[in-house]
Design a protein around this motif. Structure first.
Motif, PDB file in Angstrom:
ATOM      1  N   PRO A  88       3.366  -0.552 -37.457  1.00 34.13           N
ATOM      2  CA  PRO A  88       2.719   0.272 -38.260  1.00 34.13           C
ATOM      3  C   PRO A  88       1.012   0.236 -37.889  1.00 34.13           C
ATOM      4  CG  PRO A  88       4.547  -0.443 -39.807  1.00 34.13           C
ATOM      5  CD  PRO A  88       4.961  -0.832 -38.432  1.00 34.13           C
ATOM      6  N   LYS A  89       0.831  -1.231 -37.739  1.00 38.12           N
ATOM      7  CA  LYS A  89      -1.013  -1.525 -37.633  1.00 38.12           C
ATOM      8  C   LYS A  89      -1.124  -0.798 -36.125  1.00 38.12           C
ATOM      9  CE  LYS A  89      -0.417  -5.528 -34.559  1.00 38.12           C
ATOM     10  NZ  LYS A  89      -1.109  -5.336 -33.936  1.00 38.12           N
ATOM     11  N   ASP A  90      -0.263  -0.970 -35.277  1.00 36.15           N
ATOM     12  CA  ASP A  90      -0.114   0.023 -33.664  1.00 36.15           C
ATOM     13  C   ASP A  90      -0.206   2.284 -33.971  1.00 36.15           C
ATOM     14  OD1 ASP A  90      -1.095  -3.012 -32.446  1.00 36.15           O
ATOM     15  OD2 ASP A  90       1.360  -2.830 -32.290  1.00 36.15           O
ATOM     16  N   ALA A  91       0.709   1.828 -34.406  1.00 32.15           N
ATOM     17  CA  ALA A  91       1.153   3.446 -34.873  1.00 32.15           C
ATOM     18  C   ALA A  91      -0.430   3.992 -35.705  1.00 32.15           C
ATOM     19  CB  ALA A  91       2.116   3.830 -35.845  1.00 32.15           C
ATOM     20  N   GLY A  92      -1.133   3.396 -36.887  1.00 34.32           N
ATOM     21  CA  GLY A  92      -2.150   4.184 -37.095  1.00 34.32           C
ATOM     22  C   GLY A  92      -3.262   4.199 -36.181  1.00 34.32           C
TER      23      GLY A  92
ATOM     24  N   GLY B 268      -2.230  14.436 -15.951  1.00 38.98           N
ATOM     25  CA  GLY B 268      -3.212  14.433 -15.817  1.00 38.98           C
ATOM     26  C   GLY B 268      -2.816  16.311 -15.595  1.00 38.98           C
ATOM     27  N   GLU B 269      -2.261  17.220 -14.458  1.00 39.15           N
ATOM     28  CA  GLU B 269      -1.877  18.183 -15.340  1.00 39.15           C
ATOM     29  C   GLU B 269      -2.163  18.756 -16.148  1.00 39.15           C
ATOM     30  OE1 GLU B 269      -1.681  21.728 -12.391  1.00 39.15           O
ATOM     31  OE2 GLU B 269      -2.150  18.899 -11.975  1.00 39.15           O
ATOM     32  N   ALA B 270      -1.271  17.643 -17.108  1.00 40.81           N
ATOM     33  CA  ALA B 270      -0.908  18.554 -18.067  1.00 40.81           C
ATOM     34  C   ALA B 270      -2.111  18.773 -19.751  1.00 40.81           C
ATOM     35  CB  ALA B 270       0.804  17.925 -18.952  1.00 40.81           C
ATOM     36  N   LEU B 271      -2.857  18.105 -18.845  1.00 38.45           N
ATOM     37  CA  LEU B 271      -3.923  17.663 -20.056  1.00 38.45           C
ATOM     38  C   LEU B 271      -4.258  18.878 -19.570  1.00 38.45           C
ATOM     39  CD1 LEU B 271      -4.184  13.910 -20.974  1.00 38.45           C
ATOM     40  CD2 LEU B 271      -3.644  15.151 -22.901  1.00 38.45           C
ATOM     41  N   ALA B 272      -5.284  19.406 -21.279  1.00 38.35           N
ATOM     42  CA  ALA B 272      -6.130  20.216 -21.246  1.00 38.35           C
ATOM     43  C   ALA B 272      -7.609  19.054 -20.954  1.00 38.35           C
ATOM     44  CB  ALA B 272      -6.284  20.878 -22.220  1.00 38.35           C
ATOM     45  N   PRO B 273      -8.640  20.017 -20.226  1.00 38.78           N
ATOM     46  CA  PRO B 273      -9.951  18.590 -20.061  1.00 38.78           C
ATOM     47  C   PRO B 273     -10.431  18.476 -21.084  1.00 38.78           C
ATOM     48  CG  PRO B 273     -10.019  20.914 -18.924  1.00 38.78           C
ATOM     49  CD  PRO B 273      -8.927  21.047 -19.513  1.00 38.78           C
ATOM     50  N   GLY B 274     -10.644  17.084 -21.433  1.00 39.11           N
ATOM     51  CA  GLY B 274     -11.128  16.364 -22.806  1.00 39.11           C
ATOM     52  C   GLY B 274     -10.084  15.439 -23.770  1.00 39.11           C
ATOM     53  N   GLY B 275      -8.622  16.271 -23.349  1.00 38.06           N
ATOM     54  CA  GLY B 275      -7.334  15.516 -23.716  1.00 38.06           C
ATOM     55  C   GLY B 275      -7.828  14.108 -23.105  1.00 38.06           C
ATOM     56  N   VAL B 276      -6.670  14.059 -24.235  1.00 36.26           N
ATOM     57  CA  VAL B 276      -7.161  11.738 -24.210  1.00 36.26           C
ATOM     58  C   VAL B 276      -5.202  11.830 -24.069  1.00 36.26           C
ATOM     59  CG1 VAL B 276      -7.113  10.157 -26.418  1.00 36.26           C
ATOM     60  CG2 VAL B 276      -8.453  12.131 -26.703  1.00 36.26           C
ATOM     61  N   LEU B 277      -5.319  10.613 -23.164  1.00 38.14           N
ATOM     62  CA  LEU B 277      -4.697   9.589 -22.802  1.00 38.14           C
ATOM     63  C   LEU B 277      -4.694   8.445 -23.210  1.00 38.14           C
ATOM     64  CD1 LEU B 277      -1.757   8.769 -21.051  1.00 38.14           C
ATOM     65  CD2 LEU B 277      -3.132   8.457 -19.360  1.00 38.14           C
ATOM     66  N   ILE B 278      -3.355   8.241 -24.421  1.00 33.62           N
ATOM     67  CA  ILE B 278      -3.597   6.309 -24.780  1.00 33.62           C
ATOM     68  C   ILE B 278      -2.608   6.158 -24.456  1.00 33.62           C
ATOM     69  CG2 ILE B 278      -2.701   7.508 -27.030  1.00 33.62           C
ATOM     70  CD1 ILE B 278      -4.257   4.956 -28.014  1.00 33.62           C
ATOM     71  N   CYS B 279      -2.221   4.472 -24.052  1.00 33.05           N
ATOM     72  CA  CYS B 279      -1.170   3.729 -23.809  1.00 33.05           C
ATOM     73  C   CYS B 279      -0.687   2.292 -24.507  1.00 33.05           C
ATOM     74  CB  CYS B 279      -0.897   3.543 -22.231  1.00 33.05           C
ATOM     75  SG  CYS B 279      -1.416   5.246 -20.720  1.00 33.05           S
ATOM     76  N   TYR B 280       0.428   2.470 -24.486  1.00 29.17           N
ATOM     77  CA  TYR B 280       0.429   1.379 -25.282  1.00 29.17           C
ATOM     78  C   TYR B 280       1.740   0.612 -24.814  1.00 29.17           C
ATOM     79  CZ  TYR B 280       2.692  -1.972 -29.160  1.00 29.17           C
ATOM     80  OH  TYR B 280       3.195  -2.948 -29.511  1.00 29.17           O
ATOM     81  N   VAL B 281       0.537  -1.178 -23.807  1.00 28.06           N
ATOM     82  CA  VAL B 281       1.790  -1.871 -22.941  1.00 28.06           C
ATOM     83  C   VAL B 281       1.184  -3.412 -23.430  1.00 28.06           C
ATOM     84  CG1 VAL B 281       0.891  -0.292 -21.665  1.00 28.06           C
ATOM     85  CG2 VAL B 281      -0.942  -2.009 -22.267  1.00 28.06           C
ATOM     86  N   ALA B 282       2.526  -3.875 -23.480  1.00 29.76           N
ATOM     87  CA  ALA B 282       2.633  -4.955 -24.087  1.00 29.76           C
ATOM     88  C   ALA B 282       2.048  -6.332 -22.795  1.00 29.76           C
ATOM     89  CB  ALA B 282       4.106  -5.960 -23.429  1.00 29.76           C
ATOM     90  N   THR B 283       1.538  -6.690 -21.808  1.00 28.32           N
ATOM     91  CA  THR B 283       0.713  -7.424 -21.499  1.00 28.32           C
ATOM     92  C   THR B 283      -0.731  -7.299 -20.270  1.00 28.32           C
ATOM     93  OG1 THR B 283       2.029  -7.221 -19.161  1.00 28.32           O
ATOM     94  CG2 THR B 283       3.248  -8.548 -20.290  1.00 28.32           C
ATOM     95  N   ALA B 284      -1.339  -8.321 -20.051  1.00 27.40           N
ATOM     96  CA  ALA B 284      -2.841  -7.601 -19.647  1.00 27.40           C
ATOM     97  C   ALA B 284      -2.463  -7.571 -18.747  1.00 27.40           C
ATOM     98  CB  ALA B 284      -3.472  -9.637 -19.622  1.00 27.40           C
TER      99      ALA B 284
END
Length: 335
Positions: free
Chosen positions: A84-88, A192-208
């Protein structure tokens, strides 16, 4: 389903004096058993939310409808859930708004999907992509149990995001993309092709290592704003009289979040004013390449197929039981 007295089919969270929680689905004539005795479901049906019910042993249990954060931590799972802390953080920092068109990959057990569906509402759309059919099946069942029905805004596609996304959405029609997967940098061209200009991409990854790879690939390809990365850690506090202190245990590292926004076509972002740290791109730096990554490379513990099948069977049986429970409210009943 979230208001009013407890009804047949409602999920109820029972908490004892030691803070131990049990979640049950109310059925007429049924009983919830512990090693000391039982609680009758009929004693809860018709009672208000926040009721204290007495166990046959005399112990008292607090009965509440579980919050979303409670449900995702206790629901059956195939893959590891997003906490939940990351989903929020994802919902807020990616600015997931009512009516938004959101792409998510992968689905896992559906924990993050529930938060995204809550945020986009019935008027939005969530397009979720999952490579494994068994994981998608578990996620659908968890969502149906929580919402009480199939959410009208949700479409789950089994397949690879890069291959399936262009066949599912129109170019430039997506507001937000959330990637919870092994190698999100491999999907930058497709999202990038699907996103509208100004759209946000957020990625959740486990390692540095993954975190660095996403940032450097986005910079190398261009068309994205300067990536921003962070992690969140939650520390609970003990509250009892004058004994007010941090708990000895805390929710530490679960994953990193990195976000960037899609630039308008043909736009180049201004160069960063800050210079990179000495040695950041020295002899030891390895630029992005086409090597294949596996979950084992990152130390991820694999879930056995046998356990996933057992979880899917249990959820299917639970959904079937919920479907058989009659709706006692009828048309026009109060919410």
């Amino acid at each position: 389903m979230r208001r009013g007295p407890f009804r047949v089919g409602d999920r109820v969270q029972l908490t004892d004096s030691r803070g131990r929680m049990h979640t049950i689905a109310l059925e007429a004539g049924k009983q919830f058993h512990t090693h000391r005795g039982h609680i009758k479901h009929d004693d809860l049906i018709g009672m208000p939310d926040g009721t204290v019910i007495t166990h046959s042993s005399g112990a008292e249990y607090l009965a509440l409808r579980p919050l979303l954060s409670d449900y995702v931590l206790s629901m059956p799972r195939g893959a590891q859930v997003v906490y939940p802390k990351d989903a929020g953080q994802i919902v807020t920092m990616a600015d997931i708004f009512p009516g938004a068109r959101v792409v998510e990959a992968g689905v896992g057990s559906g924990a993050l999907s529930l938060s995204l569906l809550r945020a986009v509402g019935d008027g939005g759309q969530l397009f979720s992509f999952e490579r494994r059919e068994d994981f998608a099946e578990i996620a659908r069942a968890n969502a149906r149990i929580f919402f009480g029905e199939d959410h009208p805004a949700w479409t789950v596609t089994v397949g690879d995001l890069v291959e399936a996304l262009p066949q599912t959405v129109q170019p430039g029609s997506i507001d937000r993309v959330v990637l919870d997967m092994l190698a999100p940098w491999e999907c930058l061209d497709a999202v990038g092709e699907a996103l509208a200009p100004g759209g946000v991409l957020i990625c959740y990854v486990a390692t540095a290592t993954q975190l660095s790879r996403v940032a450097e690939t986005a910079r190398d390809k261009g068309g994205w704003t300067e990536p921003q990365a962070w992690e969140s850690m939650v520390r609970d506090w003990h509250l009892e009289g004058l004994s007010v202190r941090p708990e000895h245990r805390m929710h530490g590292h679960t994953g990193f979040l990195i976000t960037t926004r899609k630039l308008a076509p043909g736009t180049t972002a201004p160069l960063r004013r800050t210079r990179p740290a000495p040695g950041a791109y020295g002899e030891d730096y390895t630029p992005p390449n086409d090597e294949v990554w596996t979950a084992e490379d990152l130390g991820e513990r694999q879930i056995s197929d046998k356990r996933v099948r057992r979880t899917a069977r249990g959820l299917a049986a639970q959904v079937e039981r919920d479907d058989r429970i009659p709706d006692e409210d009828g048309p026009g009943a109060a919410d």
